[in-house]
Scaffold this active site. Sequence first.
Site, PDB file in Angstrom:
ATOM      1  CE1 TYR A  21      -3.881  -2.146  -0.189  1.00 13.92           C
ATOM      2  CE2 TYR A  21      -2.988  -3.672   1.087  1.00 13.92           C
ATOM      3  CZ  TYR A  21      -4.063  -3.151   0.554  1.00 13.92           C
ATOM      4  OH  TYR A  21      -4.774  -4.137   0.416  1.00 13.92           O
ATOM      5  CE1 TYR A 149      -6.976  -6.706   3.269  1.00  6.88           C
ATOM      6  CE2 TYR A 149      -6.039  -8.172   4.829  1.00  6.88           C
ATOM      7  CZ  TYR A 149      -5.917  -7.644   3.612  1.00  6.88           C
ATOM      8  OH  TYR A 149      -4.502  -7.380   2.453  1.00  6.88           O
ATOM      9  CG  ASP A 250      -9.317 -14.912   6.994  1.00  7.01           C
ATOM     10  OD1 ASP A 250      -8.861 -15.393   7.140  1.00  7.01           O
ATOM     11  OD2 ASP A 250      -9.635 -14.089   6.119  1.00  7.01           O
ATOM     12  CE  LYS A 279      -1.970 -10.860   7.897  1.00  4.80           C
ATOM     13  NZ  LYS A 279      -3.038 -11.042   7.801  1.00  4.80           N
TER      14      LYS A 279
HETATM   15  C1  LIG Z   1      -3.316 -11.091   5.870  1.00  2.00           C
HETATM   16  C2  LIG Z   1      -4.985 -11.258   6.019  1.00  2.00           C
HETATM   17  C3  LIG Z   1      -5.484 -12.191   4.995  1.00  2.00           C
HETATM   18  C4  LIG Z   1      -4.570 -12.130   3.597  1.00  2.00           C
HETATM   19  O1  LIG Z   1      -3.304 -12.973   3.872  1.00  2.00           O
HETATM   20  P1  LIG Z   1      -1.836 -12.094   3.097  1.00  2.00           P
HETATM   21  O2  LIG Z   1      -1.156 -13.549   2.938  1.00  2.00           O
HETATM   22  O3  LIG Z   1      -2.086 -10.801   2.995  1.00  2.00           O
HETATM   23  O4  LIG Z   1      -2.359 -12.903   1.380  1.00  2.00           O
HETATM   24  C5  LIG Z   1      -6.770 -12.909   4.609  1.00  2.00           C
HETATM   25  N1  LIG Z   1      -7.033 -12.748   5.878  1.00  2.00           N
HETATM   26  C6  LIG Z   1      -6.885 -11.930   6.874  1.00  2.00           C
HETATM   27  C7  LIG Z   1      -8.337 -12.016   8.252  1.00  2.00           C
HETATM   28  C8  LIG Z   1      -5.774 -11.736   7.214  1.00  2.00           C
HETATM   29  O5  LIG Z   1      -5.638 -11.062   8.183  1.00  2.00           O
END
Ligand SMILES: *Cc1c(COP(=O)(O)O)cnc(C)c1O
Length: 433
Positions: A21, A149, A250, A279
């Site tokens: 970004y 997100y 997620d 992550k």
């Molecule tokens: C960071 C994140 C993503 C995306 O992961 P990347 O490895 O950056 O593509 C998706 N969902 C959540 C909740 C995240 O924190």
Amino acid sequence: MSSKTTPDWLADDAKHIWHPYSAINSGLPIFPVTSAHGVRLKLSDDRELIDGMSSWWCAIHGYNHPVLNKAITDQLESMAHVMFGGLTHQPAVELANKLVSITPEPLQSVFFSDSGSVSVEVAMKMAIQYWHTKGHPKKQKFLTIRGGYHGDTFGAMSVCDPITGMHQLFTDSIQPQFFVDKPVRPFGEACNNDDLRPMHEMLAEYHENIAAVILEPVVQGAGGMHFYSADYLNRLRELCNKYDVLLIFDEIATGFGRTGKLFALEHSKVVPDILCLGKSLTGGYMTLAATLTTTEVSQTISSGDPGLFMHGPTFMANPLACSIALTSIKLLLDSPWQANVARIEQQLKDELKVCASLDNVKEVRVLGAIGVVEMNQPVDMKTIPQQFVDEGVWVRPFGKLVYLMPPFVIKSNELSVLTQAVYNVISKIKHKS
Ligand SMILES: *Cc1c(COP(=O)(O)O)cnc(C)c1O
């Protein structure tokens, strides 16, 4: 920074490289790191910064950990990578077994990919293929809560918050999805029917077109660092069952202990149909993500037409990444991580409290190893990062949010440096009127 300590390659960074970004040649400060150890990042001028970010939630064990280092060098001696089409290997199989054993029982099938965003794409494709195979090809849309997100690729972006995700910019390129307001019922409280009404109404009206509800359980991360009632998830699960809609969690940000449970879903009674992990899966060493699903979903997709799941990344289940992930999970489970996270939570509560009395602060909130100070106005990224560095810490706010999510191994005196730095820096920020 004096020219003596500025590495000569730094100027080329601004010239050629995009950071997350950012603009090319933005003129914003950028800090050259030369090594990292424990909870400290070392800059090229030898200054050490205590890390409050865990490199975006990932480095839960800190940096340069001997056990993780050994895992990667051991694996390197047998193979760095092989294709996953038609071939398999022990690191992938052992990691899949481990993930299946630490997540709710119905989740039995694992799809590995390279990043969180892709694991979300995979989850969305699974949901669509599931309903297609079941004879409901019109179920192609997704329902989510605002403020989420889920990543930066097009599918993931379509379910990110429409405002902070800049949907405006990509209107003709991203799929329109269904949104309801994020739950406001606080963490720890039970929900009533009113809390679920918007969700219920959307499902009642559009379920024939909705493949799945997707959301981050309990903690919305990069979309706004918002915490909400786990009971919302219990009731949402009932609604999804009633309306024949899958539920995708997620947990890319929340997985592996960050909220005080190994997975945030454990704050509720819910088993999702699909679960995304990423992550901190590898303890911050390499990029790896996983999408888990139930036997019901995987068997359905694997029967019928086309009978295959239509995805297959080149670097799928990279052996180095899988062996580090397996080692990282063992390291976590063998450590007193619950006590560490509880200790961090209590200390964040105790020490960030003073920030709430500042005029320019809207709210202080803490859950697990996540401490958030929400300001009344966005912070100035031209000046604030330098001020944190001058305090000897690495803290990178976004928008109005100044937050800490340190490695779980951080010591109390190190965490105090972080919380004190947050207070020192934000107490100097003047209100713009
Ligand atoms: C960071 C994140 C993503 C995306 O992961 P990347 O490895 O950056 O593509 C998706 N969902 C959540 C909740 C995240 O924190």
